[in-house]
Design a protein around this motif. Sequence first.
Motif, PDB file in Angstrom:
ATOM      1  N   GLN A  25       0.864  -1.175   0.000  1.00  0.00           N
ATOM      2  CA  GLN A  25       0.000   0.000   0.000  1.00  0.00           C
ATOM      3  C   GLN A  25       0.902   1.226   0.000  1.00  0.00           C
ATOM      4  OE1 GLN A  25      -2.397   0.327   3.543  1.00  0.00           O
ATOM      5  NE2 GLN A  25      -3.775   1.793   2.602  1.00  0.00           N
ATOM      6  N   LYS A  26       0.508   2.251  -0.728  1.00  0.00           N
ATOM      7  CA  LYS A  26       1.281   3.496  -0.747  1.00  0.00           C
ATOM      8  C   LYS A  26       0.408   4.636  -0.273  1.00  0.00           C
ATOM      9  CE  LYS A  26       4.460   2.163  -4.381  1.00  0.00           C
ATOM     10  NZ  LYS A  26       5.040   2.493  -5.672  1.00  0.00           N
ATOM     11  N   GLY A  27       1.052   5.618   0.354  1.00  0.00           N
ATOM     12  CA  GLY A  27       0.328   6.783   0.842  1.00  0.00           C
ATOM     13  C   GLY A  27       1.213   7.618   1.741  1.00  0.00           C
ATOM     14  N   LYS A  28       0.588   8.402   2.579  1.00  0.00           N
ATOM     15  CA  LYS A  28       1.319   9.290   3.481  1.00  0.00           C
ATOM     16  C   LYS A  28       1.346   8.709   4.892  1.00  0.00           C
ATOM     17  CE  LYS A  28       0.601  13.552   0.988  1.00  0.00           C
ATOM     18  NZ  LYS A  28       1.918  13.571   0.406  1.00  0.00           N
ATOM     19  N   ALA A  29       2.487   8.902   5.539  1.00  0.00           N
ATOM     20  CA  ALA A  29       2.654   8.481   6.932  1.00  0.00           C
ATOM     21  C   ALA A  29       2.847   9.703   7.801  1.00  0.00           C
ATOM     22  CB  ALA A  29       3.861   7.565   7.065  1.00  0.00           C
ATOM     23  N   SER A  30       2.360   9.613   9.013  1.00  0.00           N
ATOM     24  CA  SER A  30       2.597  10.648  10.017  1.00  0.00           C
ATOM     25  C   SER A  30       3.042   9.930  11.281  1.00  0.00           C
ATOM     26  CB  SER A  30       1.319  11.458  10.263  1.00  0.00           C
ATOM     27  OG  SER A  30       0.239  10.607  10.595  1.00  0.00           O
ATOM     28  N   LEU A  52       9.021   0.432  18.002  1.00  0.00           N
ATOM     29  CA  LEU A  52       8.772   0.479  16.556  1.00  0.00           C
ATOM     30  C   LEU A  52       7.381  -0.074  16.295  1.00  0.00           C
ATOM     31  CD1 LEU A  52      12.259  -0.727  15.306  1.00  0.00           C
ATOM     32  CD2 LEU A  52      11.372   1.606  15.365  1.00  0.00           C
ATOM     33  N   GLU A  53       6.394   0.802  16.406  1.00  0.00           N
ATOM     34  CA  GLU A  53       4.995   0.407  16.295  1.00  0.00           C
ATOM     35  C   GLU A  53       4.244   1.418  15.446  1.00  0.00           C
ATOM     36  OE1 GLU A  53       4.777  -1.768  20.645  1.00  0.00           O
ATOM     37  OE2 GLU A  53       4.106   0.293  20.458  1.00  0.00           O
ATOM     38  N   GLY A  54       3.024   1.024  15.052  1.00  0.00           N
ATOM     39  CA  GLY A  54       2.230   1.912  14.228  1.00  0.00           C
ATOM     40  C   GLY A  54       0.759   1.599  14.290  1.00  0.00           C
ATOM     41  N   ALA A  55      -0.020   2.485  13.678  1.00  0.00           N
ATOM     42  CA  ALA A  55      -1.475   2.343  13.618  1.00  0.00           C
ATOM     43  C   ALA A  55      -1.898   2.243  12.160  1.00  0.00           C
ATOM     44  CB  ALA A  55      -2.140   3.551  14.275  1.00  0.00           C
ATOM     45  N   HIS A  56      -2.779   1.284  11.885  1.00  0.00           N
ATOM     46  CA  HIS A  56      -3.328   1.105  10.544  1.00  0.00           C
ATOM     47  C   HIS A  56      -4.825   0.857  10.686  1.00  0.00           C
ATOM     48  CE1 HIS A  56      -4.016  -0.627   6.555  1.00  0.00           C
ATOM     49  NE2 HIS A  56      -2.916   0.021   6.205  1.00  0.00           N
ATOM     50  N   LEU A  57      -5.590   1.321   9.712  1.00  0.00           N
ATOM     51  CA  LEU A  57      -7.043   1.188   9.801  1.00  0.00           C
ATOM     52  C   LEU A  57      -7.536  -0.241   9.644  1.00  0.00           C
ATOM     53  CD1 LEU A  57      -8.320   4.347   7.912  1.00  0.00           C
ATOM     54  CD2 LEU A  57      -8.598   3.802  10.325  1.00  0.00           C
ATOM     55  N   HIS A  58      -6.832  -1.083   8.884  1.00  0.00           N
ATOM     56  CA  HIS A  58      -7.390  -2.393   8.558  1.00  0.00           C
ATOM     57  C   HIS A  58      -6.517  -3.588   8.921  1.00  0.00           C
ATOM     58  CE1 HIS A  58     -10.360  -0.082   6.453  1.00  0.00           C
ATOM     59  NE2 HIS A  58      -9.424   0.481   5.709  1.00  0.00           N
ATOM     60  N   LEU A  59      -5.220  -3.411   9.029  1.00  0.00           N
ATOM     61  CA  LEU A  59      -4.354  -4.557   9.314  1.00  0.00           C
ATOM     62  C   LEU A  59      -4.566  -5.054  10.738  1.00  0.00           C
ATOM     63  CD1 LEU A  59      -1.050  -3.402   7.591  1.00  0.00           C
ATOM     64  CD2 LEU A  59      -2.674  -5.130   6.797  1.00  0.00           C
ATOM     65  N   PRO A  60      -4.530  -6.366  10.937  1.00  0.00           N
ATOM     66  CA  PRO A  60      -4.765  -6.935  12.273  1.00  0.00           C
ATOM     67  C   PRO A  60      -3.639  -6.622  13.257  1.00  0.00           C
ATOM     68  CG  PRO A  60      -4.895  -8.632  10.562  1.00  0.00           C
ATOM     69  CD  PRO A  60      -4.392  -7.388   9.912  1.00  0.00           C
ATOM     70  N   LEU A  61      -3.972  -6.721  14.531  1.00  0.00           N
ATOM     71  CA  LEU A  61      -3.011  -6.554  15.615  1.00  0.00           C
ATOM     72  C   LEU A  61      -1.825  -7.492  15.399  1.00  0.00           C
ATOM     73  CD1 LEU A  61      -2.286  -5.460  18.476  1.00  0.00           C
ATOM     74  CD2 LEU A  61      -3.574  -7.382  19.391  1.00  0.00           C
ATOM     75  N   ASN A  62      -0.624  -6.996  15.675  1.00  0.00           N
ATOM     76  CA  ASN A  62       0.642  -7.732  15.593  1.00  0.00           C
ATOM     77  C   ASN A  62       1.116  -8.018  14.170  1.00  0.00           C
ATOM     78  OD1 ASN A  62       1.059  -7.814  18.364  1.00  0.00           O
ATOM     79  ND2 ASN A  62      -0.148  -9.664  18.576  1.00  0.00           N
ATOM     80  N   THR A  63       0.492  -7.415  13.160  1.00  0.00           N
ATOM     81  CA  THR A  63       0.999  -7.556  11.800  1.00  0.00           C
ATOM     82  C   THR A  63       2.313  -6.785  11.701  1.00  0.00           C
ATOM     83  OG1 THR A  63      -1.225  -7.727  10.892  1.00  0.00           O
ATOM     84  CG2 THR A  63       0.519  -7.130   9.356  1.00  0.00           C
ATOM     85  N   LEU A  94       2.898   6.397  12.917  1.00  0.00           N
ATOM     86  CA  LEU A  94       4.056   5.715  13.479  1.00  0.00           C
ATOM     87  C   LEU A  94       4.450   6.313  14.820  1.00  0.00           C
ATOM     88  CD1 LEU A  94       6.120   5.753  10.180  1.00  0.00           C
ATOM     89  CD2 LEU A  94       4.971   3.767  11.168  1.00  0.00           C
ATOM     90  N   THR A  95       5.192   5.549  15.598  1.00  0.00           N
ATOM     91  CA  THR A  95       5.772   6.091  16.819  1.00  0.00           C
ATOM     92  C   THR A  95       6.941   6.990  16.435  1.00  0.00           C
ATOM     93  OG1 THR A  95       7.239   4.198  17.021  1.00  0.00           O
ATOM     94  CG2 THR A  95       5.140   4.096  18.236  1.00  0.00           C
ATOM     95  N   HIS A  96       7.404   7.760  17.387  1.00  0.00           N
ATOM     96  CA  HIS A  96       8.516   8.677  17.136  1.00  0.00           C
ATOM     97  C   HIS A  96       9.771   7.917  16.728  1.00  0.00           C
ATOM     98  CE1 HIS A  96      11.498  11.848  17.849  1.00  0.00           C
ATOM     99  NE2 HIS A  96      10.495  12.661  17.554  1.00  0.00           N
ATOM    100  N   ALA A  97      10.029   6.763  17.346  1.00  0.00           N
ATOM    101  CA  ALA A  97      11.225   5.971  17.010  1.00  0.00           C
ATOM    102  C   ALA A  97      11.174   5.497  15.558  1.00  0.00           C
ATOM    103  CB  ALA A  97      11.349   4.774  17.945  1.00  0.00           C
ATOM    104  N   ALA A  98      10.018   5.046  15.102  1.00  0.00           N
ATOM    105  CA  ALA A  98       9.882   4.587  13.721  1.00  0.00           C
ATOM    106  C   ALA A  98      10.028   5.758  12.750  1.00  0.00           C
ATOM    107  CB  ALA A  98       8.540   3.893  13.523  1.00  0.00           C
ATOM    108  N   ALA A  99       9.428   6.898  13.084  1.00  0.00           N
ATOM    109  CA  ALA A  99       9.548   8.084  12.231  1.00  0.00           C
ATOM    110  C   ALA A  99      10.997   8.552  12.152  1.00  0.00           C
ATOM    111  CB  ALA A  99       8.655   9.199  12.761  1.00  0.00           C
ATOM    112  N   LYS A 107      10.079  16.723   8.763  1.00  0.00           N
ATOM    113  CA  LYS A 107       8.971  17.072   7.862  1.00  0.00           C
ATOM    114  C   LYS A 107       7.608  16.785   8.478  1.00  0.00           C
ATOM    115  CE  LYS A 107      11.320  16.525   3.454  1.00  0.00           C
ATOM    116  NZ  LYS A 107      11.308  15.829   2.162  1.00  0.00           N
ATOM    117  N   GLY A 108       7.518  15.751   9.319  1.00  0.00           N
ATOM    118  CA  GLY A 108       6.257  15.405   9.957  1.00  0.00           C
ATOM    119  C   GLY A 108       5.413  14.420   9.172  1.00  0.00           C
TER     120      GLY A 108
END
Length: 144
Positions: A25-30, A52-63, A94-99, A107-108
């Motif tokens: 999937q492609k798009g913008k990350a914050s 190193l964690e993130g939030a996604h609308l559709h992917l299951p937990l622990n993906t 994303l978390t700050h560490a991942a960003a 850039k944000g």
Amino acid sequence: MSLIVSLMLFFSNIKSAEVLPGLIQKGKASFYSKKFNGRKTYYGERVSSDALEGAHLHLPLNTLVEVTNLDNQRSVIVRINDRGPFSKGRVIDLTHAAANALGMVSKGIANVSLRVVGKGRAIALSPSAFSAPIAFQSMLEPVL
């Protein structure tokens, strides 16, 4: 009633994202603001800016998802542990560490590609292993 049954049968044949490694999937990350550090995620975990964690609308937990910054080709693997982002046009928060690993803190927002690489916890729970993300670039396949 038959429409509902038809829809259920149709969607029951679709495999979930957790069994589709390589899904892109492609798009913008914050990334999360520091004010979210310590707050609970959708799944009840605490947000840690060092993980190193993130939030996604559709992917299951622990993906596990490889996120690649398309501007500088830096990549990091994050574990999905939250729902979001809720801003239009964004595909992952994303978390700050991942960003920081992606070089997008100043850039944000960054143009990214996401590739599902598996399911698990081990990689995301040891952010110290990624303290020098550039050194690990040879281990990650580029996303084309």
